[in-house]
Design a protein around this motif. Structure first.
Motif, mmCIF file in Angstrom:
data_model
loop_
_atom_site.group_PDB
_atom_site.id
_atom_site.type_symbol
_atom_site.label_atom_id
_atom_site.label_comp_id
_atom_site.label_asym_id
_atom_site.label_seq_id
_atom_site.Cartn_x
_atom_site.Cartn_y
_atom_site.Cartn_z
ATOM 1 N N ARG A 1 0.849 -1.188 0.000
ATOM 2 C CA ARG A 1 0.000 0.000 0.000
ATOM 3 C C ARG A 1 0.887 1.241 0.000
ATOM 4 O O ARG A 1 1.849 1.323 0.766
ATOM 5 C CB ARG A 1 -0.890 0.013 1.232
ATOM 6 C CG ARG A 1 -1.865 1.173 1.241
ATOM 7 C CD ARG A 1 -2.708 1.167 2.487
ATOM 8 N NE ARG A 1 -2.388 2.396 3.200
ATOM 9 C CZ ARG A 1 -2.828 2.703 4.384
ATOM 10 N NH1 ARG A 1 -3.563 1.863 5.058
ATOM 11 N NH2 ARG A 1 -2.514 3.836 4.937
ATOM 12 N N GLU A 2 0.558 2.190 -0.846
ATOM 13 C CA GLU A 2 1.313 3.441 -0.870
ATOM 14 C C GLU A 2 0.894 4.310 0.307
ATOM 15 O O GLU A 2 -0.301 4.477 0.578
ATOM 16 C CB GLU A 2 1.048 4.191 -2.174
ATOM 17 C CG GLU A 2 1.785 5.501 -2.255
ATOM 18 C CD GLU A 2 1.456 6.304 -3.510
ATOM 19 O OE1 GLU A 2 2.107 7.336 -3.705
ATOM 20 O OE2 GLU A 2 0.530 5.909 -4.254
ATOM 21 N N ASP A 3 1.867 4.846 1.005
ATOM 22 C CA ASP A 3 1.565 5.760 2.108
ATOM 23 C C ASP A 3 1.445 7.175 1.562
ATOM 24 O O ASP A 3 2.336 7.655 0.871
ATOM 25 C CB ASP A 3 2.662 5.722 3.167
ATOM 26 C CG ASP A 3 2.476 6.849 4.161
ATOM 27 O OD1 ASP A 3 1.406 6.896 4.799
ATOM 28 O OD2 ASP A 3 3.370 7.716 4.248
ATOM 29 N N LEU A 4 0.360 7.825 1.873
ATOM 30 C CA LEU A 4 0.144 9.215 1.471
ATOM 31 C C LEU A 4 0.236 10.175 2.652
ATOM 32 O O LEU A 4 0.296 11.391 2.461
ATOM 33 C CB LEU A 4 -1.224 9.363 0.803
ATOM 34 C CG LEU A 4 -1.452 8.497 -0.436
ATOM 35 C CD1 LEU A 4 -2.891 8.630 -0.928
ATOM 36 C CD2 LEU A 4 -0.461 8.833 -1.531
ATOM 37 N N THR A 5 0.241 9.634 3.872
ATOM 38 C CA THR A 5 0.193 10.485 5.059
ATOM 39 C C THR A 5 1.566 11.008 5.471
ATOM 40 O O THR A 5 1.698 12.171 5.841
ATOM 41 C CB THR A 5 -0.453 9.736 6.235
ATOM 42 O OG1 THR A 5 0.281 8.535 6.485
ATOM 43 C CG2 THR A 5 -1.906 9.391 5.924
ATOM 44 N N GLY A 6 2.570 10.164 5.428
ATOM 45 C CA GLY A 6 3.914 10.586 5.842
ATOM 46 C C GLY A 6 4.438 11.772 5.053
ATOM 47 O O GLY A 6 4.913 12.754 5.648
ATOM 48 N N PRO A 7 4.367 11.728 3.710
ATOM 49 C CA PRO A 7 4.830 12.887 2.941
ATOM 50 C C PRO A 7 4.049 14.160 3.248
ATOM 51 O O PRO A 7 4.614 15.253 3.262
ATOM 52 C CB PRO A 7 4.621 12.445 1.486
ATOM 53 C CG PRO A 7 4.709 10.950 1.531
ATOM 54 C CD PRO A 7 4.075 10.572 2.851
ATOM 55 N N GLY B 1 12.503 11.772 8.119
ATOM 56 C CA GLY B 1 11.477 10.844 7.676
ATOM 57 C C GLY B 1 10.738 11.380 6.471
ATOM 58 O O GLY B 1 11.164 12.370 5.876
ATOM 59 N N PRO B 2 9.671 10.730 6.115
ATOM 60 C CA PRO B 2 8.930 9.750 6.900
ATOM 61 C C PRO B 2 9.643 8.404 6.992
ATOM 62 O O PRO B 2 10.162 7.896 6.007
ATOM 63 C CB PRO B 2 7.593 9.615 6.178
ATOM 64 C CG PRO B 2 7.782 10.221 4.834
ATOM 65 C CD PRO B 2 8.973 11.095 4.868
ATOM 66 N N HIS B 3 9.659 7.882 8.206
ATOM 67 C CA HIS B 3 10.163 6.546 8.497
ATOM 68 C C HIS B 3 8.952 5.621 8.455
ATOM 69 O O HIS B 3 8.045 5.768 9.268
ATOM 70 C CB HIS B 3 10.811 6.502 9.877
ATOM 71 C CG HIS B 3 11.919 7.489 10.041
ATOM 72 N ND1 HIS B 3 13.194 7.258 9.603
ATOM 73 C CD2 HIS B 3 11.926 8.739 10.584
ATOM 74 C CE1 HIS B 3 13.955 8.301 9.873
ATOM 75 N NE2 HIS B 3 13.205 9.225 10.469
ATOM 76 N N VAL B 4 8.934 4.696 7.518
ATOM 77 C CA VAL B 4 7.804 3.778 7.363
ATOM 78 C C VAL B 4 8.191 2.455 8.016
ATOM 79 O O VAL B 4 9.145 1.805 7.595
ATOM 80 C CB VAL B 4 7.452 3.573 5.881
ATOM 81 C CG1 VAL B 4 6.256 2.644 5.740
ATOM 82 C CG2 VAL B 4 7.169 4.917 5.213
ATOM 83 N N VAL B 5 7.440 2.090 9.052
ATOM 84 C CA VAL B 5 7.742 0.870 9.805
ATOM 85 C C VAL B 5 6.474 0.034 9.955
ATOM 86 O O VAL B 5 5.373 0.568 10.011
ATOM 87 C CB VAL B 5 8.332 1.178 11.201
ATOM 88 C CG1 VAL B 5 9.663 1.908 11.090
ATOM 89 C CG2 VAL B 5 7.363 1.983 12.047
ATOM 90 N N PRO B 6 6.640 -1.290 10.023
ATOM 91 C CA PRO B 6 5.464 -2.137 10.258
ATOM 92 C C PRO B 6 4.978 -1.974 11.692
ATOM 93 O O PRO B 6 5.740 -1.603 12.588
ATOM 94 C CB PRO B 6 5.984 -3.552 10.010
ATOM 95 C CG PRO B 6 7.458 -3.469 10.231
ATOM 96 C CD PRO B 6 7.865 -2.067 9.877
ATOM 97 N N ASP B 7 3.693 -2.236 11.882
ATOM 98 C CA ASP B 7 3.153 -2.242 13.233
ATOM 99 C C ASP B 7 3.921 -3.275 14.035
ATOM 100 O O ASP B 7 4.262 -4.336 13.529
ATOM 101 C CB ASP B 7 1.661 -2.602 13.207
ATOM 102 C CG ASP B 7 0.839 -1.556 12.477
ATOM 103 O OD1 ASP B 7 0.877 -0.402 12.905
ATOM 104 O OD2 ASP B 7 0.178 -1.901 11.480
ATOM 105 N N GLY B 8 4.232 -2.952 15.282
ATOM 106 C CA GLY B 8 4.980 -3.872 16.127
ATOM 107 C C GLY B 8 6.148 -3.191 16.803
ATOM 108 O O GLY B 8 6.175 -1.967 16.949
ATOM 109 N N PRO B 9 7.167 -3.970 17.192
ATOM 110 C CA PRO B 9 8.290 -3.434 17.965
ATOM 111 C C PRO B 9 9.075 -2.340 17.253
ATOM 112 O O PRO B 9 9.683 -1.489 17.904
ATOM 113 C CB PRO B 9 9.185 -4.648 18.216
ATOM 114 C CG PRO B 9 8.402 -5.844 17.841
ATOM 115 C CD PRO B 9 7.263 -5.408 16.989
#
Length: 168
Positions: free
Chosen positions: A23-29, A44-52
């Motif tokens: 999925r393309e992220d539109l929020t971070g930019p 950033g934006p630093h794109v990381v998976p949900d989790g640790p």
């Protein structure tokens, strides 16, 4: 730029689908541009998976001395939405009024805003704020923060960009 003159914004996108490229992220930019428009040095934006990984990047941005760290995503009810918990673990002093204002603004558009578990607070001299993962939620959240962030960061000892001396 010295640490004392630095007014940095850390942007974290908490999304497993954006992190794995499905999925393309539109929020971070959008958040990063908002920060640049206000004179922040943006990380950033630093794109990381949900989790640790969320907790890891938040800790790194706080340790780097960011004045403000904004997250997007991971604030809902699904099993892997843990952004508020990762953020709360770093907060020394909560700022519930900010999270309440974000939800109140969102409620003007959608009743789903009440489902956001986002939090806000202070870690050292860093203001941490969770925004929703939707583009509308981010847009509305940035409207709210645009009215609050300069005063909040002034109180944390981060002068406004126009008040800091220019270095050549």
């Amino acid at each position: 730029m010295s640490e004392a003159d630095r007014r940095a914004l850390g942007v974290v996108v908490c999304s497993t689908r954006a992190a794995d490229g499905t999925r393309e992220d539109l929020t971070g930019p959008r958040i990063a541009q908002w920060g640049r428009d206000r004179g922040f040095e943006v990380s950033g934006p630093h794109v990381v998976p949900d989790g640790p990984e969320v907790a890891d990047i938040l800790r790194r941005l706080v340790d780097q001395g960011c004045a403000l760290v904004l997250t997007t995503g991971g604030t809902g009810f699904t099993d892997d939405d843990h952004t508020p918990e990762a953020t709360s673990a770093l907060i020394d002093r909560p700022a519930p009024g900010i999270a309440e204002a974000l939800r109140a603004r969102g409620l003007r558009t959608t009743p789903h805003a009440a489902l956001s578990r986002g939090v806000a607070g202070i870690s050292g001299r860093t203001l941490l704020v969770n925004l929703p993962g939707s583009t509308g939620g981010v847009r509305e959240g940035l409207e709210v923060l645009g009215e609050l962030v300069d005063h909040a960061l002034d109180q944390l000892g981060h002068g406004r960009p126009s008040e800091r001396p220019l270095h050549t």
